[in-house]
Scaffold this motif. Structure first.
Motif, PDB file in Angstrom:
ATOM      1  N   UNK A  33       0.830  -1.204   0.000  1.00  0.00           N
ATOM      2  CA  UNK A  33       0.000   0.000   0.000  1.00  0.00           C
ATOM      3  C   UNK A  33       0.867   1.258   0.000  1.00  0.00           C
ATOM      4  N   UNK A  34       2.007   1.203   0.693  1.00  0.00           N
ATOM      5  CA  UNK A  34       2.929   2.337   0.684  1.00  0.00           C
ATOM      6  C   UNK A  34       3.501   2.577  -0.699  1.00  0.00           C
ATOM      7  N   UNK A  35       3.867   1.497  -1.389  1.00  0.00           N
ATOM      8  CA  UNK A  35       4.394   1.625  -2.754  1.00  0.00           C
ATOM      9  C   UNK A  35       3.329   2.166  -3.702  1.00  0.00           C
ATOM     10  N   UNK A  36       2.088   1.719  -3.535  1.00  0.00           N
ATOM     11  CA  UNK A  36       0.994   2.228  -4.366  1.00  0.00           C
ATOM     12  C   UNK A  36       0.819   3.735  -4.167  1.00  0.00           C
ATOM     13  N   UNK A  78       6.834   2.865   4.860  1.00  0.00           N
ATOM     14  CA  UNK A  78       5.552   3.238   5.453  1.00  0.00           C
ATOM     15  C   UNK A  78       5.529   2.724   6.883  1.00  0.00           C
ATOM     16  N   UNK A  79       5.124   3.589   7.787  1.00  0.00           N
ATOM     17  CA  UNK A  79       5.050   3.228   9.204  1.00  0.00           C
ATOM     18  C   UNK A  79       3.668   3.584   9.740  1.00  0.00           C
ATOM     19  N   UNK A  80       3.144   2.691  10.585  1.00  0.00           N
ATOM     20  CA  UNK A  80       1.863   2.955  11.238  1.00  0.00           C
ATOM     21  C   UNK A  80       2.032   3.463  12.658  1.00  0.00           C
ATOM     22  N   UNK A  81       3.264   3.420  13.161  1.00  0.00           N
ATOM     23  CA  UNK A  81       3.507   3.961  14.498  1.00  0.00           C
ATOM     24  C   UNK A  81       4.939   4.480  14.552  1.00  0.00           C
ATOM     25  N   UNK A  82       5.204   5.309  15.540  1.00  0.00           N
ATOM     26  CA  UNK A  82       6.542   5.875  15.706  1.00  0.00           C
ATOM     27  C   UNK A  82       7.373   5.045  16.681  1.00  0.00           C
ATOM     28  N   UNK A  83       6.901   3.863  17.022  1.00  0.00           N
ATOM     29  CA  UNK A  83       7.582   3.017  18.004  1.00  0.00           C
ATOM     30  C   UNK A  83       9.056   2.798  17.664  1.00  0.00           C
ATOM     31  N   UNK A  86      10.924   7.216  12.813  1.00  0.00           N
ATOM     32  CA  UNK A  86      10.167   7.657  11.644  1.00  0.00           C
ATOM     33  C   UNK A  86      10.458   6.747  10.455  1.00  0.00           C
ATOM     34  N   UNK A  87       9.623   6.843   9.446  1.00  0.00           N
ATOM     35  CA  UNK A  87       9.782   6.014   8.254  1.00  0.00           C
ATOM     36  C   UNK A  87      11.096   6.302   7.545  1.00  0.00           C
ATOM     37  N   UNK A  88      11.446   7.562   7.402  1.00  0.00           N
ATOM     38  CA  UNK A  88      12.675   7.872   6.666  1.00  0.00           C
ATOM     39  C   UNK A  88      13.935   7.507   7.455  1.00  0.00           C
ATOM     40  N   UNK A  89      13.826   7.431   8.783  1.00  0.00           N
ATOM     41  CA  UNK A  89      14.964   6.984   9.591  1.00  0.00           C
ATOM     42  C   UNK A  89      15.261   5.499   9.385  1.00  0.00           C
ATOM     43  N   UNK A  90      14.288   4.776   8.843  1.00  0.00           N
ATOM     44  CA  UNK A  90      14.452   3.334   8.618  1.00  0.00           C
ATOM     45  C   UNK A  90      15.363   3.035   7.432  1.00  0.00           C
ATOM     46  N   UNK A 128       3.814   8.096   6.808  1.00  0.00           N
ATOM     47  CA  UNK A 128       3.512   7.819   8.211  1.00  0.00           C
ATOM     48  C   UNK A 128       2.015   7.959   8.431  1.00  0.00           C
ATOM     49  N   UNK A 129       1.421   6.908   8.936  1.00  0.00           N
ATOM     50  CA  UNK A 129      -0.026   6.898   9.189  1.00  0.00           C
ATOM     51  C   UNK A 129      -0.277   6.510  10.642  1.00  0.00           C
ATOM     52  N   UNK A 130       0.057   7.398  11.542  1.00  0.00           N
ATOM     53  CA  UNK A 130      -0.117   7.141  12.970  1.00  0.00           C
ATOM     54  C   UNK A 130      -1.585   7.347  13.328  1.00  0.00           C
ATOM     55  N   UNK A 131      -2.061   6.541  14.250  1.00  0.00           N
ATOM     56  CA  UNK A 131      -3.462   6.649  14.672  1.00  0.00           C
ATOM     57  C   UNK A 131      -3.771   7.975  15.345  1.00  0.00           C
ATOM     58  N   UNK A 132      -2.796   8.527  16.046  1.00  0.00           N
ATOM     59  CA  UNK A 132      -3.031   9.745  16.817  1.00  0.00           C
ATOM     60  C   UNK A 132      -2.790  11.020  16.022  1.00  0.00           C
TER      61      UNK A 132
END
Length: 150
Positions: A33-36, A78-83, A86-90, A128-132
């Motif tokens: 979904x992130x690639x799309x 793509x990340x759903x949480x910041x646990x 961040x996504x770009x730090x990955x 990044x699609x965090x719930x909060x």
């Protein structure tokens, strides 16, 4: 007694609840979904998508695109949480090396190669699609360069 030790226990597969992803498909569906989303963003910016999921024994390029006269190798996170950051730090040094090696493989298999002044660039699309919070998409153009001067 000995055979009892060798028995395997099968874990039950949880069925997906409406609105949730199947646990066995979690990372794959998030990545897809992130690639799309990244493809839509790049096409909106005028990029021509040449290939998706270009795989080599060295690594993978999520998206290979053309921006004018520049061939762009795009890593999508793509990340759903910041646990875990961040996504770009990955996108760390190891992932960068793998992307550069995949790019070199891709270019080496094309007749135009680097002989005709082909420019190469490495971008990152961070989703990044965090719930909060509201979702955030960031396109980092020229996120890194090949140390060997690709």
């Amino acid at each position: 007694m000995f055979w009892e030790f060798l028995k395997f226990k099968v874990k039950p597969v949880l069925s997906a609840v409406e609105g949730e992803e199947n646990p066995s498909e979690g990372k794959l569906s998030i990545g897809k979904s992130g690639e799309d989303e990244a493809v839509k963003l790049l096409e909106k910016k005028g990029y021509k998508i040449l290939e998706r999921n270009y795989r080599t024994r060295y690594g993978e390029a999520d998206i290979v695109a053309k921006d004018g006269q520049t061939v762009v190798f795009v890593e999508v996170k793509k990340r759903r949480s910041a646990r875990y950051g961040s996504a770009k730090e990955a996108v760390g040094p190891k992932k960068m090396r793998h992307l550069v090696m995949a790019a070199k493989d891709y270019i080496s298999k094309r007749p135009e190669g680097l002989a005709k002044g082909l420019n190469v660039r490495f971008d990152v699309v961070s989703i990044e699609t965090h719930r909060d919070s509201k979702g955030r998409v960031e396109h980092v153009i020229g996120a890194f360069e090949d140390a060997d001067g690709f």
